[in-house]
Design a protein around this motif. Structure first.
Motif, short mmCIF file in Angstrom:
data_model
loop_
_atom_site.label_atom_id
_atom_site.label_comp_id
_atom_site.label_asym_id
_atom_site.label_seq_id
_atom_site.Cartn_x
_atom_site.Cartn_y
_atom_site.Cartn_z
N PRO A 71 0.64 -1.18 -0.03
CA PRO A 71 0.03 -0.09 -0.16
C PRO A 71 0.80 1.31 0.10
O PRO A 71 0.53 2.39 -0.81
N ASN A 118 -4.29 -13.39 -2.84
CA ASN A 118 -3.68 -11.90 -3.31
C ASN A 118 -2.77 -11.40 -2.48
O ASN A 118 -2.56 -11.90 -1.37
N PRO A 127 -1.00 -8.91 -0.20
CA PRO A 127 -1.54 -8.18 0.87
C PRO A 127 -1.57 -6.76 0.42
O PRO A 127 -0.45 -6.17 0.36
N GLY A 128 -2.60 -6.14 0.59
CA GLY A 128 -2.68 -4.65 0.09
C GLY A 128 -3.13 -4.39 -1.33
O GLY A 128 -3.34 -3.30 -1.97
N LEU A 129 -3.12 -5.52 -2.11
CA LEU A 129 -3.42 -5.35 -3.49
C LEU A 129 -4.79 -6.11 -3.87
O LEU A 129 -4.99 -6.44 -5.04
N GLU A 130 -5.52 -6.44 -2.92
CA GLU A 130 -6.71 -7.16 -3.15
C GLU A 130 -7.62 -6.63 -3.93
O GLU A 130 -7.86 -5.19 -3.91
N GLU A 149 -10.79 -5.70 -3.86
CA GLU A 149 -11.94 -5.05 -3.13
C GLU A 149 -11.16 -4.02 -2.39
O GLU A 149 -11.89 -3.16 -1.83
N ASN A 150 -9.95 -3.87 -2.32
CA ASN A 150 -9.27 -2.73 -1.43
C ASN A 150 -9.55 -1.34 -2.17
O ASN A 150 -9.52 -1.24 -3.49
N GLU A 151 -10.11 -0.43 -1.22
CA GLU A 151 -10.25 0.87 -1.72
C GLU A 151 -9.18 1.65 -2.44
O GLU A 151 -9.43 2.14 -3.62
N ASP A 152 -7.99 1.53 -1.94
CA ASP A 152 -6.77 2.10 -2.77
C ASP A 152 -6.63 1.61 -4.11
O ASP A 152 -6.35 2.23 -5.11
N VAL A 153 -6.96 0.36 -4.40
CA VAL A 153 -6.64 -0.52 -5.49
C VAL A 153 -7.78 0.07 -6.54
O VAL A 153 -7.48 0.17 -7.56
#
Length: 1262
Positions: free
Chosen positions: A1177, A1225, A1227-1230, A1232-1236
């Motif tokens: 992230p 996935n 971690p941090g690049l899922e 559904e992640n908002e940042d992604v």
């Protein structure tokens, strides 16, 4: 009338259709300056101009004259442009923040300094100065060297050496000088930026004075300066300095080092492999200097048979050093294993003896092409990949592989003072012993050999043409390495200062000798006579020297064309006495062609015209082979000439066959002949004779009617008169160009009632004096522009368009389409494309396009139907050219971008054949490979290295995630045992601490800039230790102890600490550390240390002692934090690599990444550490903060692809059950992640904005 002037910021489409300028040759007055951008653009000064050349094809791109300084003086010499003495490309990459700002050409900015101390920022695309930096115009202290220094993530300052000893720092946005340093009485010579920290740079003086400067801001206390000195023998320089002082020249006291001592060169360069290491060449010494220890590690003398050192260059992909010498030789140096000592292992010639030129040309500058080195890095990594098949794909027209096992291949550019630019390929190959010869089975007997996909076919062609097969050195190193230097390209610019200029003015008499009696076809050639006796033939349609002949041993004084294919010239030192004292003699120019209804003239001209524009390589290549019938009237084969004598008498004679007879003109009145001025210039075109005299009078006379007239120009004497070419429909036939003896010129229209009032006055051509001029005789239509050929006093050749507006007849020239410049091969330099189109190509290369999309111009490979222009059709869905639809962004965008790039594809100017073949090898190797390739093509070396290292960083992260799994106790235990074994091996002894494993490709070359794995960091630290063993002094001992503790060799550290003499100020802290460290090794060593300390006593301490004590008690995490707080980031990482693992090691890497990103502004190095530490992230946030939405999206795409490949490989090797515990996935690049999700949304906006900008931009091929 007016001269065509360039607006301050014209677009590419607004440039003059006849824009042409060739510079004079560079000289030592240009201080040997040269720079090559990471994208392959070569820039070097020539006189008062800057020339830019494509380093791959060695084609001249542009010459930018630096404007003359403004001066209140009215003398012509006061407005001359001074010599350009320094050039440096901006390191800024291609701007990608389209969502914030409009596209710019900030990546094509060139910093230029001149002999008057002026510094300009020049925009290559607009060919104009965009900013003048502050300078003291009164002192006129020339610029010695320039260097760009990073001080914000998106901003660079400019460091400049002016005069003998002044260093200045400039804000490149405002031009303001915010810092100055005076090094008097030193002579500063060279300035270079640190490749490991772009905020840091070094300056070297002629006597060994060294400045190490770190810039963290624009305030006075934010520029940290450290003064050092490199010991060297200055005996020769002291003598030169005394001689210069004895001469008593006031200008020499303010002259830069290169002007005061042109043959005394001192240069430095940073090692691209090892931090803190400098290579410095003095005239007779090569010194390796360690900035951390502030001492010289080794000194080497000149190789036998070589003259003084001129420059030193490093190879980005190997540890070879290349040193240029004043006599044109090149020496190759190799580092001895385990030491920072270099030995000379080969010498080669960079100035081959060709012909008998006197004096021999001199070597001025050398530089290495980093763009080729980066591409070779990409090629080698993916060619050697385990899953890379070594078979040829017959369905891929670009398929290739390379069986050659070379240690390094380096492209070097050299520049000589005869106007030649040389491209050399330096190859180091290892001689294999006991090689088993495998019989050829014939399966791949027709395989195409390649040099990492770079320049192989071009090399072979050049070798066959020049006969230079490459000279293998007879000297080999201890490792049985041979070196070979091959000339693979050469560019000829103007060879010397110009003295004469001649344009083809075909005469009837000249064509009669060729068997015809019709005027020869006009050709786009101009002949230039030079000071050295050379005659250069310039093809103005290509803006290039088509041929160069060595004709005379002294300056060319006369030069004329005979027809359009033959030249006559003469050179003299003293004239013979002639029977008739002629002052001038001129043949009549061809008259205005008349329409011909019957006869072969018109069709012959139409047939010959295409041949004339087909890139002639010599005058004979464009000769007209016109023939005529034997019964042609002899009246058509007559012409006449006019002359003037010293006494003012005039004459006109007629040439009829082989007879000369009086023309019998109708003479003017007697008052026409004046005795107050000697006739010095004449122009003759039936029926007008125009004369100019030494008092500035212009007279003209009609030889048919006898009418005459005259006027005074109120200028100095007249040197040349030239009638402008005329075509049917011209409103005026009396337009003449006049060159005066003060090197100014004017254009007059003799058909106007008042020629003086309606003239185009040009008191001074910008930046230079005009030595010769003539009109370019290529007009075929009355709307075609009038073009003047100018030979400047600065040695340059220029074309100047003259705009004529005749208001009496309401005539205005129509808008001219851009004249396409002839190129032997297209210039394939994507960085030169309009910024939106360059970004479009970058995205297409990243997403992956099939090799069949490229349209190259190579004919070396037969099976290329798409290589033939027009054979490859773009009809249908262009998305079929993509290897796959992108998994992120709009799927329609690639097709739209391919449509935008279609004009470039048809012209074959996207990628050249060698680079296209390289792309074919990496296009199916994954997103990271394509991303690395795209970054390398656009000169972004750090980004390319990041993408090359990304798969290894993700694998490192995956191994850390897997090691946390409770389902893998056996594997964890095994890893712990291995770590323990490694630790025991490292602590055993000082000698055993040296790495014994072979170096991998990733641990050498440019990959070291992106090192993050524990073994890599530990091996790098161990490699440096032996370099310092022989150093003496307390400071050196402290640094050595620190290095030994960092790599875990405590026993050697204790031994070194106990060797401290009792009178030393370091005895007490050394004693304390020796006792503490020995307790961590063994009881016996502790007892020995206590005994030694008890016998010797003294005082003081050091700041890093606490770190060592923490290490002694096993508090390595705290020790790393202390080191990071003290700014020892690399040492902290090395210590962590030695003692920490898992999340503890990751925390050290993550904190280091934040420092690199926010303090050193090293985005790509920080990103790779974030990935290795598992802070994905944070990596995404850093890319968003850097305004790179496309890179953020590509980063997610590449990481997911690498992650999927790792899982797939693990499933294939260990079975499907072994992957159940692995994270689906990163971690941090899922998904559904908002940042992604935000990154994907921004990328879509970026794509849409890019498409709109591409549609609004016109294609520009050159």
């Amino acid at each position: 009338m007016s001269l065509a002037g360039a607006p301050p910021h014209p677009s590419a489409a607004d440039s003059s259709p006849w824009e042409c300028m060739l510079p004079g040759p560079p000289s030592r007055n240009n201080f040997g300056s040269v720079d090559i951008s990471a994208s392959g653009l070569l820039a070097f000064p020539s006189g008062s101009s800057v020339s830019v050349v494509d380093s791959r094809s060695l084609q001249h791109i542009s010459t930018i004259p630096l404007p003359a300084p403004s001066s209140p003086s009215s003398s012509p010499s006061a407005a001359l442009s001074p010599f350009v003495t320094a050039v440096r490309w901006t390191p800024l990459p291609l701007s990608r923040d389209l969502l914030v700002t409009e596209p710019s050409s900030s990546h094509l900015i060139l910093a230029v300094g001149d002999r008057h101390g002026r510094i300009a920022l020049v925009d290559l695309r607009h060919r104009s100065v965009v900013l003048w930096l502050e300078s003291d115009s009164s002192s006129k202290c020339g610029i010695q060297d320039l260097c760009w220094i990073l001080f914000r993530p998106d901003a660079y300052i400019l460091a400049a050496i002016s005069g003998p000893s002044s260093l200045s720092l400039y804000n490149t946005s405002t031009g303001h000088c915010f810092y100055k340093y005076d090094a008097t009485p030193e002579f500063l010579s060279c300035i270079r930026r640190d490749p490991f920290d772009p905020r840091h740079f070094c300056v070297i003086g002629l006597k060994g004075f060294l400045l190490s400067i770190l810039v963290v801001g624009e305030a006075e206390d934010e520029v940290v300066v450290k003064e050092l000195r490199i010991p060297t023998d200055c005996t020769e320089f002291v003598k030169l300095e005394k001689d210069a002082a004895g001469a008593g020249s006031s200008s020499s006291s303010s002259a830069p080092a290169a002007a005061a001592f042109p043959l005394y060169s001192v240069k430095l360069t940073f090692s691209p492999q090892c931090r803190h290491i400098l290579f410095v060449t003095f005239p007779r010494e090569l010194v390796v200097f360690d900035l951390q220890y502030e001492t010289a590690l080794s000194t080497s003398s000149l190789p036998r048979g070589c003259s003084k050192f001129l420059d030193v260059l490093t190879d980005p992909n190997s540890e070879f050093l290349y040193c240029a010498h004043l006599d044109g030789k090149l020496s190759v140096w190799r580092r001895k294993e385990g030491e920072q000592v270099h030995i000379c292992c080969a010498t080669e010639e960079l100035m081959p003896s060709i012909g008998t030129s006197v004096p021999s040309p001199s070597l001025l500058a050398v530089t290495i092409c980093q763009s080729d080195s980066t591409l070779q890095n990409v090629a080698k990594l993916y060619r050697d990949a385990p899953n890379t098949p070594q078979t040829k794909d017959f369905d891929n027209p670009f398929d290739f592989y390379d069986d050659a096992q070379s240690l390094s291949k380096t492209h070097m550019i050299s520049i000589s003072d005869d106007g030649k630019v040389w491209n050399w390929l330096l190859t180091a190959e290892e001689i294999e012993k006991n090689v088993e010869v495998i019989p050829d089975t014939g399966e791949d007997s027709d395989a195409i050999a390649s040099t990492d996909g770079i320049n192989l076919e071009r090399n072979k062609q050049q070798e066959n043409l020049s006969g230079n097969k490459g000279r293998s050195s007879s000297v080999a190193s201890e490792e049985n390495t041979t070196f070979k230097v091959c000339l693979v390209g050469q560019l000829q610019l103007l060879s010397s200062t110009l003295t004469m200029l001649a344009v083809p003015s075909p005469s009837l008499t000249a064509t009669l000798a060729r068997g015809g009696n019709y005027p020869a076809v006009a050709v786009p050639l101009v002949a230039l006579g030079t000071q050295s006796g050379m005659i250069d033939i310039v093809d103005v349609s290509a803006n290039a020297v088509a041929a160069s002949f060595s004709v005379h041993t002294s300056a060319v004084r006369g030069l004329r064309w005979l027809g359009n294919s033959r030249l006559v010239s003469f050179s003299y030192n003293q004239l013979r006495s002639l029977a008739l004292p002629f002052t001038v003699l001129e043949w009549t120019l061809p008259t205005v062609p008349k329409p011909v209804q019957n006869g072969p003239s018109t069709p012959k001209a139409k047939e010959a015209t295409p041949r004339a524009s087909d890139g002639p390589s010599s005058p004979k290549a464009v000769s007209s082979e016109s023939t005529a019938s034997s019964d042609t009237s002899q009246d058509e084969a007559t012409e006449s000439f006019a002359f003037a004598l010293v006494n003012g008498a005039l004459g006109v004679f007629e040439v009829h066959g082989r007879k000369i007879r009086d023309f019998r003109p109708k003479w003017p009145s007697s008052s026409f002949v004046s005795s107050d001025g000697l006739i010095t210039a004449m122009a003759y075109r039936l029926p007008h004779v125009v004369m100019g005299d030494r008092t500035g009078n212009i007279r003209w006379w009609d030889v048919i009617t006898g009418s005459s007239s005259s006027f005074n120009t109120h200028r100095e004497g007249i040197r040349r008169l030239k009638f402008s070419p005329v075509v049917p429909g011209d409103q005026s036939r009396g337009r003449i160009a006049v060159l005066f003896y003060d090197n100014t010129f004017s254009v007059f229209d003799l058909d106007s009632p008042d020629p003086l009032a309606n003239s185009l006055l040009q008191p001074q051509f910008p930046g230079t004096l005009v030595l010769e001029l003539d009109w370019l005789p290529l007009r075929t239509n009355k709307h075609d522009p009038l073009v003047l050929c100018i030979a400047g006093a600065d040695g340059s050749f220029r074309l100047l368009e003259v705009n004529v507006q005749d208001k009496r007849h309401g005539y205005r020239p129509q808008h001219q389409t851009i004249k396409e410049r002839f190129r032997p091969v297209p210039i394939c330099s994507p960085i030169l494309l309009p910024t939106p189109h360059a970004l479009a190509l970058r995205m297409i290369l990243q997403l992956g396009v099939k090799p069949s999309w490229f349209n190259t111009c190579s004919t070396a490979i037969d099976k290329r139907p798409h290589s033939i222009p027009g054979a490859s059709s773009s009809a249908g869905d262009l998305r079929s050219y993509m290897i796959d639809l992108p998994a992120i962004g709009d799927s329609v965008v690639p097709e739209m971008l391919l449509k935008v790039l279609e004009p470039y594809r048809k012209e074959g100017c996207i990628l050249d054949d060698e680079v296209a073949k390289l792309y074919a090898t990496v296009v199916n190797k994954g997103s990271a490979a394509r991303l690395a390739f795209a970054a390398a093509i656009f000169g972004e070396v750090s980004e390319a290295l990041f993408w090359l290292q990304l798969p290894r960083a993700v694998k490192h992260l995956m191994s850390k995630l897997v090691s946390k799994s409770p389902l893998k106790p056996a594997m964890s235990a095994t890893m712990a045992e291995l770590d323990g074994a490694v630790m025991l091996t490292r602590i055993a002894s000082r000698e055993k601490s040296m790495p014994t494993m072979g170096k991998t490709d990733q641990s050498q070359g440019q990959h070291r800039l992106m090192a993050f794995q524990q073994e890599e960091l530990w091996e790098s630290a161990n490699e440096r230790i032996p370099w310092h063993e022989k150093l003496e002094g307390e400071a050196a001992i402290q640094n050595q102890v620190h290095e030994l503790v960092t790599v875990g060799n405590l026993e050697a550290a204790v031994s070194l600490l106990l060797s401290t003499p009792p009178e030393s100020n370091y005895f007490y802290p050394n004693a304390l550390r020796a006792v503490a460290l020995s307790s961590a090794v063994s009881k016996s060593l502790l007892e020995l240390a206590v005994k030694v300390v008890a016998a010797n006593m003294v005082r003081t301490d050091r700041s890093l002692s606490g770190t060592h004590l923490l290490c002694a008690v096993g508090r390595h995490q705290e020790a790393c934090s202390q080191l990071q707080d003290a700014g020892c980031w690399t040492d902290a990482a090395t210590l962590a690599a030695t003692h920490l693992k898992g999340s503890d090691y990751a925390r050290v890497l993550q904190r280091w990444a934040g420092h690199l990103l926010h303090t050193e502004h090293n985005v790509w190095r920080g990103l790779i550490l974030y990935v290795a530490a598992g802070a994905l992230p944070e990596a995404l946030a850093a890319l968003r903060e850097a305004q790179q939405p496309d890179t953020a999206a590509m980063f997610m795409l590449a990481c997911r692809e690498i992650h999927s490949e790792i899982l797939s490989n693990a499933e294939d090797e260990l079975g499907g059950s072994s992957t159940k515990d692995r994270p689906p996935n990163l971690p941090g690049l899922e998904p559904e992640n908002e940042d992604v999700l935000v990154v994907g949304e921004y990328f879509g906006q970026y794509q849409r904005k890019l498409v709109h900008l591409c549609m609004d931009s016109q294609p520009c091929y050159d």
